[in-house]
Design a protein around this motif. Sequence first.
Motif, PDB file in Angstrom:
ATOM      1  N   LYS A 198       0.839  -1.209   0.000  1.00  7.65           N
ATOM      2  CA  LYS A 198       0.000   0.000   0.000  1.00  7.65           C
ATOM      3  C   LYS A 198       0.871   1.255   0.000  1.00  7.65           C
ATOM      4  O   LYS A 198       0.569   2.233  -0.685  1.00  7.65           O
ATOM      5  N   LEU A 199       1.944   1.231   0.778  1.00  7.13           N
ATOM      6  CA  LEU A 199       2.860   2.371   0.815  1.00  7.13           C
ATOM      7  C   LEU A 199       3.448   2.629  -0.573  1.00  7.13           C
ATOM      8  O   LEU A 199       3.515   3.775  -1.022  1.00  7.13           O
ATOM      9  N   HIS A 200       3.849   1.554  -1.252  1.00  3.02           N
ATOM     10  CA  HIS A 200       4.390   1.702  -2.608  1.00  3.02           C
ATOM     11  C   HIS A 200       3.337   2.305  -3.537  1.00  3.02           C
ATOM     12  O   HIS A 200       3.632   3.212  -4.321  1.00  3.02           O
ATOM     13  N   ALA A 201       2.115   1.822  -3.437  1.00  2.79           N
ATOM     14  CA  ALA A 201       1.035   2.335  -4.286  1.00  2.79           C
ATOM     15  C   ALA A 201       0.782   3.822  -4.020  1.00  2.79           C
ATOM     16  O   ALA A 201       0.599   4.613  -4.950  1.00  2.79           O
ATOM     17  N   ILE A 202       0.796   4.208  -2.759  1.00  4.16           N
ATOM     18  CA  ILE A 202       0.584   5.617  -2.396  1.00  4.16           C
ATOM     19  C   ILE A 202       1.688   6.485  -3.002  1.00  4.16           C
ATOM     20  O   ILE A 202       1.426   7.538  -3.570  1.00  4.16           O
ATOM     21  N   LEU A 203       2.920   6.027  -2.874  1.00  5.31           N
ATOM     22  CA  LEU A 203       4.062   6.804  -3.372  1.00  5.31           C
ATOM     23  C   LEU A 203       4.102   6.907  -4.894  1.00  5.31           C
ATOM     24  O   LEU A 203       4.535   7.915  -5.442  1.00  5.31           O
ATOM     25  N   THR A 204       3.654   5.869  -5.573  1.00  9.74           N
ATOM     26  CA  THR A 204       3.834   5.818  -7.032  1.00  9.74           C
ATOM     27  C   THR A 204       2.573   6.148  -7.828  1.00  9.74           C
ATOM     28  O   THR A 204       2.630   6.134  -9.056  1.00  9.74           O
ATOM     29  N   GLU A 205       1.459   6.432  -7.153  1.00  7.61           N
ATOM     30  CA  GLU A 205       0.263   6.760  -7.932  1.00  7.61           C
ATOM     31  C   GLU A 205       0.505   8.045  -8.708  1.00  7.61           C
ATOM     32  O   GLU A 205       1.204   8.950  -8.255  1.00  7.61           O
TER      33      GLU A 205
END
Length: 154
Positions: free
Chosen positions: A140-147
């Motif tokens: 989820k952290l990766h998704a938040i950062l890369t959206e």
Amino acid sequence: MELSKLLTPGAVRVVGQFTSKKRLFQELGEMAAQTYGLTAAVAIDSLQERETLGPTGVGHGIALPHARLEDLKGIVGVFLRLEKPLDYDSVDRQPVDLVFALFAPKDSGVDHLKALALVSRTMRDPGVVAKLRANTDPAKLHAILTESRAPQAA
């Protein structure tokens, strides 16, 4: 330039706590070695060397350590969310709980600065920061950062 090109899912972790900035840099270097094949000792030394020029704690609980390395093909990043904030000698003297480290080739020039500006803009976004602090799942952290976000002026 997009964060998804700089940060792979395996380069995002949640960690309980660190006892020192040196130990944090060791973890960042080891993560970069495992994820991108960098030499951990070189990455760690480079982060520490850069930090002697001035602290990379930018305030509001955020640190953006970065280093330039020989033999690196492109700019890469690692992200740590600390469950217990670490005293980091930040500009606002607040402890740090969000750390985004960048590693760039020695000769990356302006691309390194563009990547640093992109990370900085992302980490200054109050919505992004709130979501990062509200989640403990690395995916989820990766998704938040890369959206995808609309580009903004630096």
